[in-house]
Scaffold this active site. Structure first.
Site, short mmCIF file in Angstrom:
data_model
loop_
_atom_site.label_atom_id
_atom_site.label_comp_id
_atom_site.label_asym_id
_atom_site.label_seq_id
_atom_site.Cartn_x
_atom_site.Cartn_y
_atom_site.Cartn_z
N LYS A 141 0.82 -1.22 0.00
CA LYS A 141 0.00 0.00 0.00
C LYS A 141 0.86 1.28 0.00
O LYS A 141 2.07 1.22 0.18
CB LYS A 141 -0.95 -0.01 1.20
CG LYS A 141 -1.94 -1.18 1.14
CD LYS A 141 -2.85 -1.08 -0.08
CE LYS A 141 -4.06 -1.98 -0.01
NZ LYS A 141 -3.80 -3.38 -0.40
C1 PLP Z 1 -9.89 -2.73 -1.59
C2 PLP Z 1 -9.30 -3.40 -0.38
N1 PLP Z 1 -10.06 -3.51 0.73
C3 PLP Z 1 -9.56 -4.08 1.84
C4 PLP Z 1 -8.30 -4.59 1.90
C5 PLP Z 1 -7.82 -5.25 3.14
O1 PLP Z 1 -6.70 -4.60 3.65
P1 PLP Z 1 -5.75 -5.31 4.69
O2 PLP Z 1 -4.84 -6.21 3.94
O3 PLP Z 1 -5.02 -4.17 5.37
O4 PLP Z 1 -6.61 -6.04 5.65
C6 PLP Z 1 -7.47 -4.50 0.78
C7 PLP Z 1 -6.11 -5.05 0.83
O5 PLP Z 1 -5.49 -5.45 -0.08
C8 PLP Z 1 -7.99 -3.90 -0.40
O6 PLP Z 1 -7.22 -3.79 -1.49
#
Ligand code: PLP
Length: 395
Positions: A196
């Site tokens: 990210k």
């Molecule tokens: C659109 C979206 N929502 C939620 C998430 C979940 O994030 P995390 O990996 O921090 O739980 C991601 C992660 O890749 C994502 O791309």
């Protein structure tokens, strides 16, 4: 059909494979992590509090809670909002499975709407079609860092008395008409996963409108304990806590915040570098048969999190999967964001979803490829990606 051109050696040999989404970790992060380790306080503590303050200041939100992922942020936001059994939450069919799973874990029923083929964000006409008396919330995803039309979404929510939880996993720098994504809805959920725009390894953040909501998220994120556990063993003496809810273990550690503080300090320079790479790709691919990302809408700020191209086999002469394999053979790591949610067996079997019911998300999910866009890429790396794309298309 694409011309077949023979190339002897790959653009990059295996030992120089360009990893997709590699984070840009510098000495500042490394020193802060080492200092945190030697401080003896690895868990949730003062560095998390500082990261929350600085992140809140960056996005313009007064009430923030750091967690261990965006998945946790979405889950706890829905719980803190009172979303549960018998409620429906409308979200995008073009998202990571975590968005939909968080709704399921909150005990509610996810409903997926199709996307606009240009923006790849929620198609609001389809959202309106999918509203029902049970709809409790809309969960827009700012796909690839492009803002959703938050004026229109908030208007629908106001008119129907719905909650809004924004999935800002791609959208740390995103703005809609001068205001940061995540600050329009009742909750905004951010990710600091490895790939990210601000990376802490794993990590997430909720921004909310009220301190009460932020406190609810914080309590639910740490077992439902009424006091910050990190204060329990501090020099102010042992503090008793009370369990006021059956909470979760979703808290962020100081070790993660130690990385995040320095990543956040460079968020704007990293954004500028990604925008440069984005512009270079746009110029380099303009004459190729790929579908390219639409330019950002006027009056908005795109976070430039993902550069996604569409490989339509009828135009490109190769299938998307052959393109992925070709790029990998050329030594370039690529991603897929995302195979549409209804294509996955679980959702088809458990919820009866069919890919043909969200046709744009399905088409995009079958054609999309994400190219490397890390601020860590040198100009030479970017040229290697471009050469690999050309070769893979037989150009
Ligand atoms: C659109 C979206 N929502 C939620 C998430 C979940 O994030 P995390 O990996 O921090 O739980 C991601 C992660 O890749 C994502 O791309």
């Amino acid at each position: 059909m694409a011309k077949k051109v023979a190339h002897e050696a790959p653009v990059r040999t295996k030992d120089r494979f360009l990893v997709f989404g590699a984070p840009d970790i510098r000495d500042e992060e490394i020193r802060e992590v080492v200092a945190t380790m030697t401080s003896g306080w690895l868990g949730t503590g003062p560095k998390v509090a500082r990261f929350e303050r600085e992140f809140g200041a960056y996005v313009g939100a007064a009430h923030v809670s750091a967690l261990n992922s965006c998945t946790a942020a979405l889950h706890l936001s829905l719980l803190a909002a009172g979303v549960g059994a018998d409620d429906e939450v409308i979200t995008s069919a073009l998202t990571f499975c975590a968005t939909v799973n968080a709704i399921l874990h909150a005990g509610a029923r996810p409903v997926v709407a199709d996307v606009d083929p240009r923006t790849m964000n929620l198609d609001l006409d389809d959202v309106v079609r999918k509203l029902s008396p049970r709809t409790k919330a809309i969960l827009p995803v700012h796909f690839a860092g492009r803002p959703c039309d938050m004026d229109a979404i908030m208007a629908i929510a106001r008119e129907r008395g719905l909650l809004v939880v924004e999935d800002c996993a791609h959208a740390i720098e995103t703005e809609w008409r001068g205001r940061h994504a995540g600050t329009f809805g009742d909750f905004g959920c951010f990710s600091f996963y490895v790939t990210k725009n601000v990376a802490t390894g794993e990590g997430g953040m909720v921004v909310t409108r009220t301190e009460e909501a932020a406190a609810r998220v914080r309590v639910l994120g740490l077992h439902g304990m009424s006091k910050d556990a990190w204060k329990r063993f501090g020099d102010e003496g042992y503090k008793h806590y009370q369990v006021v809810a059956a909470g979760f273990k979703h808290n962020m550690m100081d070790l993660q915040a130690a990385i995040g503080i320095h990543q956040l300090a460079r968020v704007e320079t990293a954004w500028r570098r990604r925008r440069e790479i984005w512009d270079r790709y746009d110029r380099a691919f303009a004459s190729l048969p790929l579908g390219l990302p639409a330019p950002p809408e006027p009056g908005t700020r795109h976070a430039h999190h993902l550069y996604t191209v569409l490989v339509d086999p009828r135009r490109c002469g190769v299938t998307r999967d052959a393109f992925l394999d070709g790029m990998t053979r050329e030594g370039i790591g690529v991603g897929v964001h995302y195979v549409a949610i209804p294509e996955h067996p679980y959702y088809r079997e458990a919820l009866g979803w069919r890919p043909e019911d969200t046709p744009e998300a399905t088409r995009i999910g079958r054609q999309t490829v994400s190219l490397p866009l890390s601020p860590k890429l040198s100009d030479g790396d970017v040229e290697d990606v471009i050469t690999a794309v050309r070769r893979t298309l037989g150009d």
